[in-house]
Design an enzyme around this catalytic site. Structure first.
Site, short mmCIF file in Angstrom:
data_model
loop_
_atom_site.label_atom_id
_atom_site.label_comp_id
_atom_site.label_asym_id
_atom_site.label_seq_id
_atom_site.Cartn_x
_atom_site.Cartn_y
_atom_site.Cartn_z
N HIS A 318 0.86 -1.18 0.00
CA HIS A 318 0.00 0.00 0.00
C HIS A 318 0.90 1.23 0.00
O HIS A 318 2.02 1.18 0.51
CB HIS A 318 -0.89 0.06 1.25
CG HIS A 318 -1.82 -1.10 1.39
ND1 HIS A 318 -1.54 -2.19 2.19
CD2 HIS A 318 -3.03 -1.34 0.84
CE1 HIS A 318 -2.54 -3.06 2.12
NE2 HIS A 318 -3.46 -2.57 1.31
N GLU A 356 -4.59 -3.96 -3.91
CA GLU A 356 -6.06 -3.97 -3.85
C GLU A 356 -6.60 -2.57 -3.60
O GLU A 356 -7.27 -2.32 -2.61
CB GLU A 356 -6.58 -4.98 -2.82
CG GLU A 356 -5.72 -5.13 -1.56
CD GLU A 356 -6.06 -4.15 -0.46
OE1 GLU A 356 -6.62 -3.08 -0.74
OE2 GLU A 356 -5.75 -4.45 0.70
#
Length: 403
Positions: A318, A356
């Site tokens: 991330h 994601e």
């Protein structure tokens, strides 16, 4: 997913090095190289004269297409290059210096996956040691059409996977286990995680480096700056102030949704520190803080639960870039690529690094365009609809922009 959404739009941009170039290694030593008439001269440790050089061989040609795979009528050959000492008489050159020279070579020959190189045995007093180093680390191998053991094929992907990298110069700065303790990856031992969205067995994870430790460092040639990732330390007032400022900005909050008081941020970072499957880090350019990232083992992450099929050593990342001055295509690509690079380096058993992001974020098309990864599908988390990106090891080291 919209039928018009492209699952792959990545085009690798080739980097063209200047004729004279100086860059910094992670141990803060510098390497200078010059190129003229196809020859590359390598200056190390501030030397005024070159230590090593790569020169075109006058006649030797070697096959570079895969032996035993490509039919002979399709075989590709390339002129060989000689790697030799730049001294006037045979000399001993350390394997550390050979690796540094290979760094200059692969930055200048980014378009090649394989290069035929002849190690000049007469040029080095320790030629057999250098040959063993090159072939036993996997940096190079002796092909079937070689006329002697010093005719080699050098592999770009092997170099970027850290093959033969001296510990002091390696892009990973705090390896676990450290090579001084063990030369093998962290051993397999079954562990278990039970949480709100996770219920799985997985390998026991290695301890994380201490907060404040630099975990990755690499010179980014396209920008001329050193990029570092440092394990975030919530007790470091500068780390914490930067992190809270970024999370509380309206722009970052659109994607991360972690806006809140200091107590919330301290708890978040404390949870991350206590959780063996995830590690947060400060992103910095030449020491100036730019953003925050995370890398995780996805088998025991909600990603593993809602996507499924992920391997024991697959990882995820991330990223947020908090400082406006450090936004932009080239910096974003460099940071994203480096995060994936760090994941693949820290365990050779990692086959896939996933992402994601929320499906409606404007960053999604950029992740398609700037990284050699596959847009697999959209899927549902309890808190968001996400896009599943998968970046495979072989594809990364073949096509990633590591320059």
């Amino acid at each position: 997913m919209s039928s018009s959404t492209k699952t792959s739009g990545y085009v690798r941009e080739e980097y063209v090095a200047p004729l004279e170039q100086t860059f910094t290694l992670p141990d803060k030593s510098t390497v200078r190289s010059t190129e003229s008439d196809g020859s590359i001269h390598v200056f190390l440790s501030g030397s005024e004269t070159p230590v090593l050089r790569f020169t075109p061989h006058p006649s030797r040609i070697l096959r570079t297409s895969p032996h035993g795979i490509v039919n002979n009528n399709r075989a590709v050959t390339s002129p060989a290059v000689t790697l030799e000492s730049a001294a006037s008489s045979p000399t001993e050159v350390s394997t550390d210096d050979i690796w540094s020279a290979l760094y200059t070579l692969w930055i200048r020959r980014t378009e090649n996956e394989v290069l035929p190189i002849i190690l000049s045995s007469a040029s080095f007093t320790n030629a057999s040691t250098i040959l063993t180093y090159l072939t036993h680390t996997g940096l190079a191998f002796c092909p079937p059409d070689a006329q002697n053991e010093f005719e080699l094929l050098f592999i770009r992907a092997a170099f970027w996977q850290g093959a033969g990298a001296p510990v002091s110069k390696h892009w990973l700065r705090t390896m676990v286990p450290h090579p001084s303790i063990s030369s093998f990856p962290f051993p397999f031992h079954t562990s278990f995680t039970r949480g709100e969205h996770v219920l799985t067995t997985h390998p026991l994870r290695p301890p994380k480096p201490a907060p404040g430790s630099v975990i990755y460092s690499r010179y980014i040639f396209t920008l001329g700056e050193q990029l570092t990732f440092t394990h975030i330390d919530a007790n470091n007032s500068e780390h914490f102030a930067a992190y809270t400022k970024w999370q509380n900005s309206e722009r970052v909050n659109v994607g991360w949704r972690e806006k809140g008081p200091d107590e919330k941020h301290r708890q978040y970072l404390a949870d991350r520190l206590a959780d063996p499957h995830i590690m947060g880090f400060i992103v910095a350019w030449n020491g100036e803080f730019a953003g925050y990232g995370e890398m995780s083992w996805v088998k025991e992450d909600p990603m593993g639960t809602y996507v499924g099929g992920l391997g024991d050593y697959d990882q995820g990342t991330h990223l947020l870039i908090g400082e406006e001055k450090f936004r932009g295509r080239h910096r974003f690509t460099a940071v994203m690529t480096s995060m994936k690079h760090a994941c693949f380096l820290r365990d050779p058993r990692t086959e896939v690094v996933v992402g994601e992001p929320r499906a409606d974020l404007p960053i999604v098309p950029r992740l398609v365009a700037y990284l050699p990864q596959e847009l697999n599908r959209e899927f549902e988390f309890p808190h968001k609809r996400a896009v599943y990106f998968a970046l495979r090891r072989e594809r990364f080291f073949q096509a990633a922009m590591l320059n």
